[in-house]
Scaffold this motif. Sequence first.
Motif, PDB file in Angstrom:
ATOM      1  N   GLU A  13      43.158  19.491   3.453  1.00 40.63           N
ATOM      2  CA  GLU A  13      42.068  20.362   3.012  1.00 40.63           C
ATOM      3  C   GLU A  13      40.713  19.757   3.358  1.00 40.63           C
ATOM      4  O   GLU A  13      39.785  20.466   3.725  1.00 40.63           O
ATOM      5  N   LEU A  14      40.593  18.461   3.254  1.00 43.10           N
ATOM      6  CA  LEU A  14      39.345  17.792   3.604  1.00 43.10           C
ATOM      7  C   LEU A  14      39.151  17.785   5.119  1.00 43.10           C
ATOM      8  O   LEU A  14      38.024  17.908   5.612  1.00 43.10           O
ATOM      9  N   CYS A  15      40.238  17.661   5.857  1.00 42.75           N
ATOM     10  CA  CYS A  15      40.171  17.651   7.323  1.00 42.75           C
ATOM     11  C   CYS A  15      39.705  18.992   7.882  1.00 42.75           C
ATOM     12  O   CYS A  15      39.133  19.036   8.976  1.00 42.75           O
ATOM     13  N   GLU A  16      39.925  20.067   7.144  1.00 39.30           N
ATOM     14  CA  GLU A  16      39.472  21.378   7.602  1.00 39.30           C
ATOM     15  C   GLU A  16      37.972  21.395   7.843  1.00 39.30           C
ATOM     16  O   GLU A  16      37.476  22.126   8.700  1.00 39.30           O
ATOM     17  N   GLN A  17      37.229  20.568   7.109  1.00 42.55           N
ATOM     18  CA  GLN A  17      35.778  20.509   7.277  1.00 42.55           C
ATOM     19  C   GLN A  17      35.377  19.961   8.645  1.00 42.55           C
ATOM     20  O   GLN A  17      34.265  20.213   9.115  1.00 42.55           O
ATOM     21  N   LEU A  18      36.277  19.239   9.308  1.00 45.91           N
ATOM     22  CA  LEU A  18      35.982  18.699  10.629  1.00 45.91           C
ATOM     23  C   LEU A  18      35.830  19.791  11.683  1.00 45.91           C
ATOM     24  O   LEU A  18      35.346  19.532  12.784  1.00 45.91           O
ATOM     25  N   TYR A  19      36.251  21.002  11.350  1.00 44.60           N
ATOM     26  CA  TYR A  19      36.207  22.115  12.297  1.00 44.60           C
ATOM     27  C   TYR A  19      35.102  23.115  11.976  1.00 44.60           C
ATOM     28  O   TYR A  19      34.965  24.114  12.663  1.00 44.60           O
ATOM     29  N   ARG A  20      34.314  22.850  10.941  1.00 50.12           N
ATOM     30  CA  ARG A  20      33.234  23.765  10.569  1.00 50.12           C
ATOM     31  C   ARG A  20      32.049  23.600  11.520  1.00 50.12           C
ATOM     32  O   ARG A  20      31.703  22.487  11.904  1.00 50.12           O
ATOM     33  N   PRO A  21      31.423  24.727  11.858  1.00 48.52           N
ATOM     34  CA  PRO A  21      30.226  24.637  12.716  1.00 48.52           C
ATOM     35  C   PRO A  21      29.135  23.822  12.029  1.00 48.52           C
ATOM     36  O   PRO A  21      28.959  23.884  10.815  1.00 48.52           O
ATOM     37  N   GLY A  22      28.439  23.041  12.801  1.00 50.09           N
ATOM     38  CA  GLY A  22      27.335  22.250  12.275  1.00 50.09           C
ATOM     39  C   GLY A  22      27.719  20.862  11.809  1.00 50.09           C
ATOM     40  O   GLY A  22      26.853  20.026  11.584  1.00 50.09           O
ATOM     41  N   PRO A  49      49.657  18.028   9.745  1.00 47.87           N
ATOM     42  CA  PRO A  49      49.810  18.930   8.587  1.00 47.87           C
ATOM     43  C   PRO A  49      49.556  18.260   7.233  1.00 47.87           C
ATOM     44  O   PRO A  49      49.281  18.950   6.258  1.00 47.87           O
ATOM     45  N   ILE A  50      49.615  16.933   7.177  1.00 43.76           N
ATOM     46  CA  ILE A  50      49.314  16.257   5.909  1.00 43.76           C
ATOM     47  C   ILE A  50      47.878  15.740   5.868  1.00 43.76           C
ATOM     48  O   ILE A  50      47.439  15.206   4.859  1.00 43.76           O
ATOM     49  N   GLY A  51      47.156  15.842   6.965  1.00 40.71           N
ATOM     50  CA  GLY A  51      45.784  15.349   7.047  1.00 40.71           C
ATOM     51  C   GLY A  51      45.688  14.211   8.037  1.00 40.71           C
ATOM     52  O   GLY A  51      46.310  14.235   9.087  1.00 40.71           O
ATOM     53  N   ILE A  52      44.897  13.192   7.689  1.00 43.89           N
ATOM     54  CA  ILE A  52      44.772  11.993   8.518  1.00 43.89           C
ATOM     55  C   ILE A  52      45.161  10.805   7.649  1.00 43.89           C
ATOM     56  O   ILE A  52      44.615  10.610   6.573  1.00 43.89           O
ATOM     57  N   LYS A  53      46.108  10.029   8.144  1.00 48.50           N
ATOM     58  CA  LYS A  53      46.559   8.873   7.385  1.00 48.50           C
ATOM     59  C   LYS A  53      46.953   7.781   8.362  1.00 48.50           C
ATOM     60  O   LYS A  53      47.700   8.028   9.306  1.00 48.50           O
ATOM     61  N   GLY A  54      46.428   6.566   8.156  1.00 48.07           N
ATOM     62  CA  GLY A  54      46.821   5.451   8.994  1.00 48.07           C
ATOM     63  C   GLY A  54      45.709   4.450   9.210  1.00 48.07           C
ATOM     64  O   GLY A  54      44.632   4.540   8.638  1.00 48.07           O
ATOM     65  N   ARG A  55      46.012   3.490  10.095  1.00 52.59           N
ATOM     66  CA  ARG A  55      45.054   2.464  10.492  1.00 52.59           C
ATOM     67  C   ARG A  55      44.524   2.822  11.866  1.00 52.59           C
ATOM     68  O   ARG A  55      45.281   3.250  12.747  1.00 52.59           O
ATOM     69  N   PHE A  56      43.232   2.633  12.044  1.00 57.51           N
ATOM     70  CA  PHE A  56      42.584   3.004  13.294  1.00 57.51           C
ATOM     71  C   PHE A  56      41.721   1.856  13.792  1.00 57.51           C
ATOM     72  O   PHE A  56      41.211   1.062  13.011  1.00 57.51           O
ATOM     73  N   ARG A  57      41.566   1.827  15.131  1.00 54.07           N
ATOM     74  CA  ARG A  57      40.717   0.821  15.765  1.00 54.07           C
ATOM     75  C   ARG A  57      39.674   1.553  16.614  1.00 54.07           C
ATOM     76  O   ARG A  57      40.004   2.429  17.409  1.00 54.07           O
ATOM     77  N   LEU A  58      38.420   1.160  16.442  1.00 58.29           N
ATOM     78  CA  LEU A  58      37.303   1.687  17.220  1.00 58.29           C
ATOM     79  C   LEU A  58      36.733   0.555  18.053  1.00 58.29           C
ATOM     80  O   LEU A  58      36.424  -0.517  17.520  1.00 58.29           O
ATOM     81  N   VAL A  59      36.607   0.786  19.352  1.00 57.99           N
ATOM     82  CA  VAL A  59      36.000  -0.197  20.247  1.00 57.99           C
ATOM     83  C   VAL A  59      34.748   0.438  20.839  1.00 57.99           C
ATOM     84  O   VAL A  59      34.795   1.552  21.369  1.00 57.99           O
TER      85      VAL A  59
END
Length: 73
Positions: A13-22, A49-59
């Motif tokens: 439900e929170l991830c849905e906001q990632l697709y909102r304009p603006g 379908p469950i959202g975003i879950k996990g460990r991520f790396r940003l370079v």
Amino acid sequence: MQTFYFTLSLKYELCEQLYRPGINTVVMQADNGKRIQLPVKNLRPHVSPIGIKGRFRLVIDNSNKIKSFEKIA
């Protein structure tokens, strides 16, 4: 180059906001406490379908350009 690590756990439900304009960026806190602003387009591929879950790396390079953002666990 700099590397940052994140643990993310967002319900769908929170991830849905990632697709909102603006809404173009999100601010996340890396494991080292640094706040990082990231374009939402980098998170969208990781929404399931469950959202975003996990460990991520940003370079990022020395000009603060994103070289990679990937799920590592």
